[in-house]
Write a protein that holds these residues in place. Structure first.
Motif, PDB file in Angstrom:
ATOM      1  N   VAL A   1       0.838  -1.205   0.000  1.00 46.24           N
ATOM      2  CA  VAL A   1       0.000   0.000   0.000  1.00 46.24           C
ATOM      3  C   VAL A   1       0.871   1.253   0.000  1.00 46.24           C
ATOM      4  O   VAL A   1       2.038   1.211   0.387  1.00 46.24           O
ATOM      5  CB  VAL A   1      -0.950   0.008   1.220  1.00 46.24           C
ATOM      6  CG1 VAL A   1      -1.958  -1.124   1.122  1.00 46.24           C
ATOM      7  CG2 VAL A   1      -0.171  -0.100   2.529  1.00 46.24           C
ATOM      8  N   PRO A   2       0.323   2.392  -0.441  1.00 43.80           N
ATOM      9  CA  PRO A   2       1.101   3.636  -0.524  1.00 43.80           C
ATOM     10  C   PRO A   2       1.644   4.080   0.825  1.00 43.80           C
ATOM     11  O   PRO A   2       0.960   3.955   1.852  1.00 43.80           O
ATOM     12  CB  PRO A   2       0.089   4.652  -1.080  1.00 43.80           C
ATOM     13  CG  PRO A   2      -0.936   3.828  -1.787  1.00 43.80           C
ATOM     14  CD  PRO A   2      -1.051   2.560  -0.993  1.00 43.80           C
ATOM     15  N   VAL A   3       2.823   4.641   0.837  1.00 43.86           N
ATOM     16  CA  VAL A   3       3.466   5.038   2.095  1.00 43.86           C
ATOM     17  C   VAL A   3       2.849   6.303   2.684  1.00 43.86           C
ATOM     18  O   VAL A   3       2.995   6.569   3.879  1.00 43.86           O
ATOM     19  CB  VAL A   3       4.983   5.237   1.905  1.00 43.86           C
ATOM     20  CG1 VAL A   3       5.630   3.947   1.436  1.00 43.86           C
ATOM     21  CG2 VAL A   3       5.290   6.375   0.940  1.00 43.86           C
ATOM     22  N   ARG A   4       2.154   7.097   1.882  1.00 46.28           N
ATOM     23  CA  ARG A   4       1.621   8.364   2.372  1.00 46.28           C
ATOM     24  C   ARG A   4       0.144   8.300   2.754  1.00 46.28           C
ATOM     25  O   ARG A   4      -0.431   9.289   3.206  1.00 46.28           O
ATOM     26  CB  ARG A   4       1.824   9.457   1.311  1.00 46.28           C
ATOM     27  CG  ARG A   4       3.290   9.787   1.073  1.00 46.28           C
ATOM     28  CD  ARG A   4       3.461  10.604  -0.202  1.00 46.28           C
ATOM     29  NE  ARG A   4       2.891  11.946  -0.080  1.00 46.28           N
ATOM     30  CZ  ARG A   4       3.567  13.013   0.327  1.00 46.28           C
ATOM     31  NH1 ARG A   4       4.840  12.900   0.667  1.00 46.28           N
ATOM     32  NH2 ARG A   4       2.999  14.193   0.378  1.00 46.28           N
ATOM     33  N   SER A   5      -0.484   7.157   2.601  1.00 52.15           N
ATOM     34  CA  SER A   5      -1.894   7.021   2.948  1.00 52.15           C
ATOM     35  C   SER A   5      -2.048   6.692   4.429  1.00 52.15           C
ATOM     36  O   SER A   5      -1.291   5.899   4.977  1.00 52.15           O
ATOM     37  CB  SER A   5      -2.535   5.913   2.108  1.00 52.15           C
ATOM     38  OG  SER A   5      -3.800   5.571   2.630  1.00 52.15           O
ATOM     39  N   THR A   6      -3.045   7.296   5.069  1.00 57.52           N
ATOM     40  CA  THR A   6      -3.289   6.996   6.486  1.00 57.52           C
ATOM     41  C   THR A   6      -4.165   5.767   6.664  1.00 57.52           C
ATOM     42  O   THR A   6      -4.394   5.332   7.786  1.00 57.52           O
ATOM     43  CB  THR A   6      -3.967   8.198   7.179  1.00 57.52           C
ATOM     44  OG1 THR A   6      -5.176   8.524   6.479  1.00 57.52           O
ATOM     45  CG2 THR A   6      -3.037   9.405   7.193  1.00 57.52           C
TER      46      THR A   6
ATOM     47  N   LEU B   1       4.694  12.551  14.497  1.00 55.31           N
ATOM     48  CA  LEU B   1       4.572  11.281  13.780  1.00 55.31           C
ATOM     49  C   LEU B   1       3.120  10.833  13.870  1.00 55.31           C
ATOM     50  O   LEU B   1       2.637  10.481  14.942  1.00 55.31           O
ATOM     51  CB  LEU B   1       5.493  10.219  14.396  1.00 55.31           C
ATOM     52  CG  LEU B   1       5.313   8.796  13.847  1.00 55.31           C
ATOM     53  CD1 LEU B   1       5.640   8.724  12.366  1.00 55.31           C
ATOM     54  CD2 LEU B   1       6.167   7.802  14.640  1.00 55.31           C
ATOM     55  N   ASP B   2       2.423  10.866  12.745  1.00 57.89           N
ATOM     56  CA  ASP B   2       1.060  10.351  12.667  1.00 57.89           C
ATOM     57  C   ASP B   2       1.174   8.831  12.594  1.00 57.89           C
ATOM     58  O   ASP B   2       1.622   8.284  11.585  1.00 57.89           O
ATOM     59  CB  ASP B   2       0.376  10.912  11.417  1.00 57.89           C
ATOM     60  CG  ASP B   2      -1.082  10.478  11.290  1.00 57.89           C
ATOM     61  OD1 ASP B   2      -1.469   9.481  11.923  1.00 57.89           O
ATOM     62  OD2 ASP B   2      -1.825  11.130  10.529  1.00 57.89           O
ATOM     63  N   THR B   3       0.772   8.147  13.659  1.00 58.92           N
ATOM     64  CA  THR B   3       0.987   6.700  13.722  1.00 58.92           C
ATOM     65  C   THR B   3       0.144   5.936  12.710  1.00 58.92           C
ATOM     66  O   THR B   3       0.389   4.747  12.489  1.00 58.92           O
ATOM     67  CB  THR B   3       0.719   6.159  15.138  1.00 58.92           C
ATOM     68  OG1 THR B   3      -0.598   6.565  15.563  1.00 58.92           O
ATOM     69  CG2 THR B   3       1.749   6.692  16.123  1.00 58.92           C
ATOM     70  N   ARG B   4      -0.828   6.586  12.076  1.00 58.69           N
ATOM     71  CA  ARG B   4      -1.551   5.919  10.994  1.00 58.69           C
ATOM     72  C   ARG B   4      -0.623   5.640   9.810  1.00 58.69           C
ATOM     73  O   ARG B   4      -0.895   4.770   8.986  1.00 58.69           O
ATOM     74  CB  ARG B   4      -2.746   6.765  10.556  1.00 58.69           C
ATOM     75  CG  ARG B   4      -3.809   6.949  11.637  1.00 58.69           C
ATOM     76  CD  ARG B   4      -4.891   7.909  11.188  1.00 58.69           C
ATOM     77  NE  ARG B   4      -4.335   9.214  10.880  1.00 58.69           N
ATOM     78  CZ  ARG B   4      -5.007  10.194  10.270  1.00 58.69           C
ATOM     79  NH1 ARG B   4      -6.265   9.996   9.900  1.00 58.69           N
ATOM     80  NH2 ARG B   4      -4.441  11.355  10.037  1.00 58.69           N
ATOM     81  N   LEU B   5       0.498   6.385   9.741  1.00 57.82           N
ATOM     82  CA  LEU B   5       1.463   6.197   8.660  1.00 57.82           C
ATOM     83  C   LEU B   5       2.452   5.062   8.930  1.00 57.82           C
ATOM     84  O   LEU B   5       3.166   4.650   8.021  1.00 57.82           O
ATOM     85  CB  LEU B   5       2.251   7.494   8.422  1.00 57.82           C
ATOM     86  CG  LEU B   5       1.452   8.682   7.880  1.00 57.82           C
ATOM     87  CD1 LEU B   5       2.331   9.925   7.843  1.00 57.82           C
ATOM     88  CD2 LEU B   5       0.894   8.377   6.501  1.00 57.82           C
TER      89      LEU B   5
ATOM     90  N   THR C   1       5.644  12.651   6.632  1.00 61.30           N
ATOM     91  CA  THR C   1       4.681  12.421   5.556  1.00 61.30           C
ATOM     92  C   THR C   1       4.634  10.966   5.112  1.00 61.30           C
ATOM     93  O   THR C   1       3.766  10.584   4.317  1.00 61.30           O
ATOM     94  CB  THR C   1       5.005  13.289   4.335  1.00 61.30           C
ATOM     95  OG1 THR C   1       6.322  12.975   3.852  1.00 61.30           O
ATOM     96  CG2 THR C   1       4.946  14.768   4.693  1.00 61.30           C
ATOM     97  N   GLY C   2       5.544  10.134   5.611  1.00 56.42           N
ATOM     98  CA  GLY C   2       5.551   8.721   5.241  1.00 56.42           C
ATOM     99  C   GLY C   2       6.897   8.113   5.570  1.00 56.42           C
ATOM    100  O   GLY C   2       7.905   8.820   5.697  1.00 56.42           O
TER     101      GLY C   2
END
Length: 295
Positions: free
Chosen positions: A64-69, A259-263, A227-228
């Motif tokens: 899956v894309p590295v920048r998607s949450t 750090l958005d941990t969804r990333l 960002t990822g």
């Protein structure tokens, strides 16, 4: 943490918890309770994989894309949403739900619903600085109340995380924080008899403040946001605050980094030195670059 894949961050109580599963998806998982003032270092390995849906592994093992949450492939995302409360597909859900009013910073208020059994976990997961319950009742009554407030009062059911991050270091005092929620509560309560579902029991105004829980008292402004991740990339520092999915890390080379941990969900992560710096892509806070999920 070799061989462990991050499956997300949760707030079951008053501290953030990272969840882990074996990289190959077998065996029991584990959790890591995070504490403010402690050092944290993570290094990504390989590629980012879909986390599956509803507790099941992705049958494709999709990258899956590295920048998607979201950390889900298209098929698993469809399956996960089909069973979510937000999708309005569970009309006969017998559980009790609560309607809440949440404040994230000056001018940032929203309305939402959550299962009563979850108590305030959903509010902590969203990074609500202050909230109050508005009412409780069956799912459809809670949903209709949410829609009523959105239409009648112009209150959104979603606020982008980028906007939440931008105001966290400049929050007003506790009395002022509660004032905006109280005003919204007063306006919402005035709608009783004007479309308010009879099945929804109104609850008294009782603001809950999460500034202490999130560690936001006196927190320094964040300079950058991740960002990822990338293969071999490191994010490390001392945890100074957390709100919703965001960890605020004091780093040796980039100031306070969010750090958005969804990333980091879907990545195989190993421990790194907490003073190794930040070698993953970042942007200035408010600079965009992160694709938000539904909430």
């Amino acid at each position: 943490m070799g061989g462990w894949r991050c499956t997300g961050l949760s707030w079951p109580h008053d501290a953030p918890v990272l969840r882990w599963a074996r990289g190959e998806g077998t065996g029991p998982g584990r959790t890591s309770v995070l504490a403010y003032g402690k050092e944290l270092g993570l290094r990504a390995e390989g590629e980012r994989h879909c986390v599956g849906a509803r507790g099941n592994l992705c049958p494709l093992g999709a990258v899956v894309p590295v920048r998607s949450t979201g950390a889900r492939c298209a098929e698993c995302a469809r399956l996960d949403r089909a069973h979510s409360v937000a999708a309005d597909t569970i009309a006969d859900d017998p559980r009790t739900y609560r309607v809440y009013l949440a404040w994230f910073g000056p001018g940032l208020v929203k309305v939402g619903i959550t299962g009563e059994a979850r108590e305030a976990a959903r509010l902590r997961e969203q990074g609500a600085v202050v909230f109050s319950w508005l009412g409780r009742g069956p799912l459809m009554a809670a949903r209709r109340t949410e829609e009523l407030l959105r239409a009648a009062l112009g209150v959104p059911d979603r606020i982008p995380y980028a906007r939440k991050r931008a105001v966290r270091a400049e929050l007003p005092g506790s009395a002022e924080r509660a004032t905006e929620v109280e005003e919204l509560y007063r306006r919402a309560a005035a709608l009783e008899g004007a479309g308010w579902p009879e099945a929804l029991e109104r609850l008294p105004f009782d603001p809950v403040d999460h500034v202490g829980v999130f560690g936001l008292d006196g927190v320094s402004p964040a300079a950058r946001v991740v960002t990822g991740l990338v293969d071999g990339g490191v994010v490390s520092g001392r945890l100074v605050a957390a709100a919703g999915p965001d960890l605020h890390l004091e780093t040796v080379d980039a100031g306070i980094v969010v750090l958005d941990t969804r990333l980091i969900t879907g990545w195989d992560l190993v421990a790194s030195g907490a003073r190794e710096g930040t070698t993953v892509p970042v942007v200035a806070v408010g600079g965009g670059g992160v694709q938000d999920g539904l909430f």
